[in-house]
Design a protein around this motif. Structure first.
Motif, short mmCIF file in Angstrom:
data_model
loop_
_atom_site.label_atom_id
_atom_site.label_comp_id
_atom_site.label_asym_id
_atom_site.label_seq_id
_atom_site.Cartn_x
_atom_site.Cartn_y
_atom_site.Cartn_z
N UNK A 14 0.80 -1.23 0.00
CA UNK A 14 0.00 0.00 0.00
C UNK A 14 0.83 1.28 0.00
N UNK A 15 2.04 1.25 0.53
CA UNK A 15 2.86 2.46 0.56
C UNK A 15 3.20 2.92 -0.85
N UNK A 16 3.59 1.99 -1.69
CA UNK A 16 3.94 2.31 -3.07
C UNK A 16 2.73 2.42 -4.00
N UNK A 17 1.59 1.95 -3.52
CA UNK A 17 0.34 2.00 -4.28
C UNK A 17 -0.74 2.58 -3.36
N UNK A 18 -0.72 3.89 -3.10
CA UNK A 18 -1.59 4.47 -2.08
C UNK A 18 -3.09 4.24 -2.28
N UNK A 103 -6.99 -8.57 13.29
CA UNK A 103 -6.25 -9.38 12.31
C UNK A 103 -4.96 -8.66 11.92
N UNK A 104 -3.82 -9.35 12.09
CA UNK A 104 -2.53 -8.77 11.72
C UNK A 104 -1.96 -9.38 10.45
N UNK A 166 1.05 0.59 9.94
CA UNK A 166 -0.11 1.18 9.29
C UNK A 166 -0.24 0.91 7.80
N UNK A 167 0.68 0.15 7.24
CA UNK A 167 0.64 -0.20 5.81
C UNK A 167 0.49 -1.72 5.70
#
Length: 192
Positions: A14-18, A103-104, A166-167
């Motif tokens: 998600x960091x690279x694909x916001x 859930x982690x 958080x990602x």
């Protein structure tokens, strides 16, 4: 262009694909010409793991008899009992933004149905892969080819999607087990 991973590699989803929130995981495989007298029925299952490192609630285990998580965050699109044809054999939808806070990790596994009775194992399976697509536009984000390193195993943890700072990240696990679905259930803390 999709990224290709090798066993043990991890990548940030998600960091690279916001804008990435909805995933489709396509899993596929072929079987060798070995004939045990039975068809091969490979099954994808998802273990949604909490802080304890285990599945904390029965509904956090998604498989052919429980196709959709109660929250709607993970949905198995159905059991392909033969693996025939080209393309993905089984698919899982994952909505990252509604995965419950407890859930982690989301562990994606494949087992061979009735492997011991049918004398089948992952040494007889080839061209195994998982690919992750953005299900909003069907664009392939990454692919992990499992290779041919398995022999007597009857279950595999293919990959994990997990929270970190958080990602969401992806880990190419590729860990094999003997004992099929029962061994995986015990590994993730479920009673069989």
């Amino acid at each position: 262009m999709a990224i290709t991973l090798k066993k043990g590699q991890k990548i940030d989803l998600t960091k690279g694909n916001p804008g990435l929130k909805n995933l489709k995981l396509g899993l596929g495989w072929d079987t060798n010409s070995f004939d045990s007298g039975y068809d091969y029925d490979l099954d994808v299952s998802v273990f949604m793991v909490g802080k304890s490192g285990r599945v904390e609630r029965d509904e956090d285990f998604i498989f052919y008899n429980n196709l959709k998580h109660i929250s709607g965050c993970v949905e198995h699109l159905g059991d392909n009992r033969t693996g025939e044809g080209d393309g993905d054999d089984e698919e899982i939808l994952v909505s990252l933004d509604i995965i419950p806070k407890h859930i982690e990790r989301v562990a994606v596994t494949v087992t061979i149905y009735e492997a011991s009775e049918r004398r089948q194992n992952f040494g007889q399976v080839n061209n195994s892969y998982v690919r992750v697509l953005n299900s909003d536009n069907e664009e392939e984000v990454l692919r992990y080819d499992l290779g041919e390193e398995f022999s007597i195993e009857t279950a595999i943890t293919v990959c994990e999607i997990y929270r970190h700072n958080g990602e969401w990240k992806f880990s190419a696990v590729g860990a094999g087990f003997e004992g099929g679905l029962e061994a995986l259930c015990k590994n993730y803390g479920l009673s069989v």
